[in-house]
Design a protein around this motif. Sequence first.
Motif, PDB file in Angstrom:
ATOM      1  N   VAL A 118       0.561  -1.331  -0.069  1.00 40.37           N
ATOM      2  CA  VAL A 118       0.005  -0.003   0.007  1.00 40.37           C
ATOM      3  C   VAL A 118       0.837   1.268  -0.094  1.00 40.37           C
ATOM      4  N   GLY A 119       1.966   1.260   0.809  1.00 41.33           N
ATOM      5  CA  GLY A 119       3.008   2.475   1.197  1.00 41.33           C
ATOM      6  C   GLY A 119       2.339   3.311   1.708  1.00 41.33           C
ATOM      7  N   ASP A 120       2.404   4.722   1.092  1.00 42.27           N
ATOM      8  CA  ASP A 120       1.797   6.049   2.250  1.00 42.27           C
ATOM      9  C   ASP A 120       0.450   6.276   1.491  1.00 42.27           C
ATOM     10  N   ILE A 121      -0.422   6.776   2.706  1.00 38.96           N
ATOM     11  CA  ILE A 121      -2.048   7.151   1.989  1.00 38.96           C
ATOM     12  C   ILE A 121      -1.931   8.431   2.817  1.00 38.96           C
ATOM     13  N   PRO A 122      -2.947   9.217   2.338  1.00 46.25           N
ATOM     14  CA  PRO A 122      -3.262  10.640   3.044  1.00 46.25           C
ATOM     15  C   PRO A 122      -4.388  10.310   3.944  1.00 46.25           C
ATOM     16  N   TRP A 123      -4.478  11.339   4.922  1.00 44.90           N
ATOM     17  CA  TRP A 123      -5.673  11.369   5.917  1.00 44.90           C
ATOM     18  C   TRP A 123      -6.985  11.094   5.016  1.00 44.90           C
ATOM     19  N   GLY A 124      -7.829  10.769   5.517  1.00 43.94           N
ATOM     20  CA  GLY A 124      -9.252  10.454   4.801  1.00 43.94           C
ATOM     21  C   GLY A 124      -9.215   9.066   4.228  1.00 43.94           C
ATOM     22  N   THR A 125      -8.531   8.520   4.302  1.00 41.96           N
ATOM     23  CA  THR A 125      -8.399   7.253   3.324  1.00 41.96           C
ATOM     24  C   THR A 125      -9.119   6.070   3.831  1.00 41.96           C
ATOM     25  N   ILE A 163     -20.515   5.594  13.481  1.00 38.83           N
ATOM     26  CA  ILE A 163     -19.614   6.931  12.835  1.00 38.83           C
ATOM     27  C   ILE A 163     -19.678   7.770  13.880  1.00 38.83           C
ATOM     28  N   SER A 164     -20.569   7.966  14.592  1.00 35.90           N
ATOM     29  CA  SER A 164     -20.585   8.903  15.775  1.00 35.90           C
ATOM     30  C   SER A 164     -19.366   8.559  16.803  1.00 35.90           C
ATOM     31  N   GLY A 165     -19.257   7.183  16.657  1.00 36.37           N
ATOM     32  CA  GLY A 165     -18.232   6.679  17.807  1.00 36.37           C
ATOM     33  C   GLY A 165     -16.795   7.024  17.275  1.00 36.37           C
ATOM     34  N   TRP A 166     -16.448   6.933  15.925  1.00 36.09           N
ATOM     35  CA  TRP A 166     -15.236   7.452  15.239  1.00 36.09           C
ATOM     36  C   TRP A 166     -14.982   8.670  15.459  1.00 36.09           C
ATOM     37  N   ASN A 167     -16.078   9.517  15.285  1.00 36.64           N
ATOM     38  CA  ASN A 167     -15.820  11.062  15.392  1.00 36.64           C
ATOM     39  C   ASN A 167     -15.457  11.355  16.742  1.00 36.64           C
ATOM     40  N   GLU A 168     -16.037  10.740  17.701  1.00 39.27           N
ATOM     41  CA  GLU A 168     -15.913  10.700  19.223  1.00 39.27           C
ATOM     42  C   GLU A 168     -14.174  10.472  19.488  1.00 39.27           C
ATOM     43  N   LYS A 169     -13.869   9.380  18.985  1.00 40.40           N
ATOM     44  CA  LYS A 169     -12.602   8.823  19.271  1.00 40.40           C
ATOM     45  C   LYS A 169     -11.751   9.917  18.524  1.00 40.40           C
ATOM     46  N   LEU A 170     -11.744  10.457  17.510  1.00 39.32           N
ATOM     47  CA  LEU A 170     -10.847  11.631  16.849  1.00 39.32           C
ATOM     48  C   LEU A 170     -11.070  12.734  17.564  1.00 39.32           C
ATOM     49  N   ALA A 171     -12.037  13.277  18.096  1.00 40.16           N
ATOM     50  CA  ALA A 171     -12.139  14.579  18.918  1.00 40.16           C
ATOM     51  C   ALA A 171     -11.274  14.265  20.395  1.00 40.16           C
ATOM     52  N   ASN A 173     -17.156   6.682   3.831  1.00 41.46           N
ATOM     53  CA  ASN A 173     -16.429   7.171   2.782  1.00 41.46           C
ATOM     54  C   ASN A 173     -16.515   8.731   2.882  1.00 41.46           C
ATOM     55  N   LEU A 174     -17.722   9.212   3.093  1.00 38.07           N
ATOM     56  CA  LEU A 174     -17.966  10.529   3.181  1.00 38.07           C
ATOM     57  C   LEU A 174     -17.693  11.205   4.645  1.00 38.07           C
ATOM     58  N   ALA A 175     -17.859  10.339   5.566  1.00 41.86           N
ATOM     59  CA  ALA A 175     -17.461  10.902   7.005  1.00 41.86           C
ATOM     60  C   ALA A 175     -15.983  11.167   7.045  1.00 41.86           C
ATOM     61  N   VAL A 176     -15.064  10.447   6.531  1.00 47.62           N
ATOM     62  CA  VAL A 176     -13.608  10.480   6.699  1.00 47.62           C
ATOM     63  C   VAL A 176     -13.048  11.435   5.635  1.00 47.62           C
ATOM     64  N   VAL A 177     -13.776  12.063   5.066  1.00 47.38           N
ATOM     65  CA  VAL A 177     -13.258  13.168   4.047  1.00 47.38           C
ATOM     66  C   VAL A 177     -12.800  14.528   5.113  1.00 47.38           C
ATOM     67  N   ASN A 178     -11.543  15.037   4.507  1.00 44.33           N
ATOM     68  CA  ASN A 178     -11.026  15.902   5.457  1.00 44.33           C
ATOM     69  C   ASN A 178     -10.820  15.771   6.879  1.00 44.33           C
ATOM     70  N   GLN A 179     -10.806  14.689   7.459  1.00 43.17           N
ATOM     71  CA  GLN A 179     -10.606  14.387   8.790  1.00 43.17           C
ATOM     72  C   GLN A 179      -9.417  13.524   9.023  1.00 43.17           C
ATOM     73  N   ARG A 180      -8.951  13.629  10.025  1.00 45.80           N
ATOM     74  CA  ARG A 180      -7.579  13.094  10.406  1.00 45.80           C
ATOM     75  C   ARG A 180      -7.755  11.592  10.772  1.00 45.80           C
ATOM     76  N   LEU A 181      -8.393  10.692   9.914  1.00 47.92           N
ATOM     77  CA  LEU A 181      -8.759   9.353   9.940  1.00 47.92           C
ATOM     78  C   LEU A 181      -8.442   8.366   8.827  1.00 47.92           C
ATOM     79  N   ALA A 182      -7.933   7.266   9.188  1.00 50.54           N
ATOM     80  CA  ALA A 182      -7.358   6.291   8.333  1.00 50.54           C
ATOM     81  C   ALA A 182      -8.064   5.074   8.776  1.00 50.54           C
ATOM     82  N   VAL A 183      -8.913   4.450   7.931  1.00 47.21           N
ATOM     83  CA  VAL A 183      -9.663   3.446   8.254  1.00 47.21           C
ATOM     84  C   VAL A 183      -9.443   2.145   7.186  1.00 47.21           C
TER      85      VAL A 183
END
Length: 896
Positions: A13-20, A104-112, A147-157
């Motif tokens: 895979v190599g390197d990926i951007p945030w929001g992947t 999805i709310s759980g992912w966002n809470e973990k990110l916050a 897919n939409l929720a991780v856009v522009n988020q510092r999340l990699a899933v």
Amino acid sequence: MATEMRKTGVDVVGDIPWGTHFCLFYETGADLLETVVSYCKTGLENQEFCLWVVAEPLTGEDARHALQRAVPDLDQYLADQSIEIVAARDWYLQDGTFDLKRVISGWNEKLANASARGYAGVRVTGDTAWLEKKDWKDFCEYEESLNLAVVNQRLAVLCTYPLAACGAAEILDVVRTHQFAVTRRRGSWDVIETAGHKQAKAEIKRLNEELEERVLERTSQLRAVNRELTKEVLQRQRVEEALLRSEAYLAEAQRVSHTGSFGWSVPSGHIVWSDETFRILEYDPANNPTVEFILQRTHPEDKDFVQGTLDQAARDRKVFEFEHRLLMPDGSVKYVRVVGHPSTNSTSDESGDESGNFEFVGAVTDITESKRAEESLRRSEGYLAEAQRLTHTGSWVWRVAGREALHLSEEWYRVYGFDPEAGVPTWEERLQRIHPEDRAIWQATIDRAIDEKSDYEMEFRILLPAGTVRYIHTVGHPVVSASGDLVQFVGSSIDVTERKRAEALRDGESRILEMIARDAWLEEILENLVRVVEAQFAGLLCSVLLLDKDGKHARHGAAPSLPEAYSKAIDGLCIGPKAGSCGTAMYRREPVVVTDILQDPLWEPYRDVAEPYGFRACWSTPILAHSGQALGSFAMYYREPRGPSPAEMRALEMATHLAGIAIERKLAREERERLRQAQADLAHINRVTTMGELTASLAHEIRQPISAADTNAKTCLRWLGRDDPDVAEAREAALFKKGGLQPELVDVNELILEMIVLLRSEASRYAISIRTEFAENLPKVMADRVQLQQVFMNLMLNGIDAMKETSGGSELTIRSKVDDGQLLISVSDTGVGLPPEQADQIFSAFFTTKDNGTGMGLPISRSIIESHGGRLWAAGAPGRGATFQFTLPATAAAHA
């Protein structure tokens, strides 16, 4: 941030951007562990918060062991919560259902939370081995939403799918809902990229190259400018940039965590809110916030509390923290938590008093979702507890090592009779609750389940301290670690006492009904009934009293467990409105429940009788006939004051019902016996009457000619004894005439029906049916009705006697018809039959085929028929039985 690249730790895979958002198809558990361990290790090394959601057969313990080998200092990461390993069913299937918004709310809470703690971002991997067909559609929708929720988020899933569980359609769905997919099969890697992902990678590359060119160009320009700037300007610029980044991070963290900040100057009342605080309270940021604004949004029921708390905080100038509700303009309710701390910017004068610029800084957190989750959890726990209470089912978990109980539900404590406030009972204390007779088999079952690491299921009894026995049905399931070691058992214990008691009562009821059906003695039935009921309840004593024929006094029926002296003392009890439980129940014809004999006024006249035997409670139900008349009572005694349980009342009703059936059956049997005896007496009287009438008739027939002869002889002598004998008169006096019958017109069919009514009960007693075959418009005959009745009674009773000892299909048939100008009557039976040589012999005087016969019935009957000008004869029937026939003239008068 969109183009910032992160190392994945996966070479292919190599390197990926945030929001992947990408996925892995794996073939074996080893492939899964190798990939995910490298992925998480790289995230930890790059200051990212990692979340690993595992699914069976892989356990959290398996994941920790695998990660420990790759990350030596894993314990430190776990301690500072840089990584969490959770079970898929706890993350995806809370409350047993899959909710994509909640996940999805759980992912966002973990990110916050991760952002607030200074992590570079959040790295997530979740396994879908738990996924079932029924959840597939919802999960695909969730993947698309992610897919939409991780856009522009510092999340990699990274989502992982077992190849064995995916068909072609599922693989296409997965590839469609991810930016790209990788597969690991037999040590080989493959990458499946969507067109959008390829285009995005190309665009990122282009933008990076363009950015690099612009940076080089701008750098060249800036070098010339920077030479002119002083170090002070450079330092200020760096500080400002850091401040801007911090503010941006703070704003993002507040938005993600639904936490707004505020500043409150107490003396001036000036308040500053962050954008998130305005959003939570739903006010326009153009407004200047005030305490009044807060109170306007506060729920009316919480307004006084909030006002009082703020006033006290202003007075005390100390840390405050509270929760309250907001009532929004659309009518919805929010829950918020408010925390305030004195500002470090507040100053004090030389005397130590705080100056007039005292301020609070703090935070307002929207906790609506967590509150609803807590309420939902409380409701679920309440529903579970209520369900366990209604079904008498307790749940438990115990550790095999040490036999320590890890969980015992509230209902388990109630079933086993332990006090939850006294702490968790030890294994030995739990063992002591098992009934001594069941303890060995219970222990053997547990030992076998431990040895075999298997489920177990059994029923046994427990003995409570008060002596109460309960029946328990328990089911246990083993919990085995990843290494195959038996760790604990989980299961349930159901109180099946009511079911066992109901089964025992049903069995007892069947036995009693069987006794009733075979006409067992009433005393035996009632005693068995009492013992059946007593066996179901510890300490119970029962009795049955029967109401005397006078309807005023109760007599002993059955009381095998009561003291004999007590039973004798209440034998002959006079019923009435204040006659204990039984006498009052029979008098009122309704149940009477006395919970304390020593206190209840109904027992005042009999208290001295009951007290020496320790009786304290007595519940009695009247035994009623179908007519509503009282037949007796069924009573339950206890030696402690108490009221009846529903189970005891059901048993009491059952016992009363069966006792009523038994008593009514005995009374009916006695009534039938009296009726049978009366019928026998009536038949005897009829026979005697018949014999008397026939005897009188014979005596008349004999006396009349003798008297006439005697008179005529004397007359002749008188006429002949004259001086001049009158021979002619003497000859006339010597002649006499025979006396006649009492004839009348008789309808023979009607006469037969009258005799059937008279003899039907005698026939029914021996299960004999009577059938008629009458000719229509049968002419009447001139006959003596009484004498014809005597003939029919004799012939019908003879037929019944002949069939008494036979079985099956006994039938008496009476036919009438006109034959050659005469009435032909026949009486046929299906009895023992008539030998041909006896066909004429039976009409001889004093000849009989019956043990108690007189031998006069048939001769007299033939004499009566012949006196009416008819003929009577007998013949054996084909097969079995006999037929008696006679004729009567169909003319207007019979012979004189």
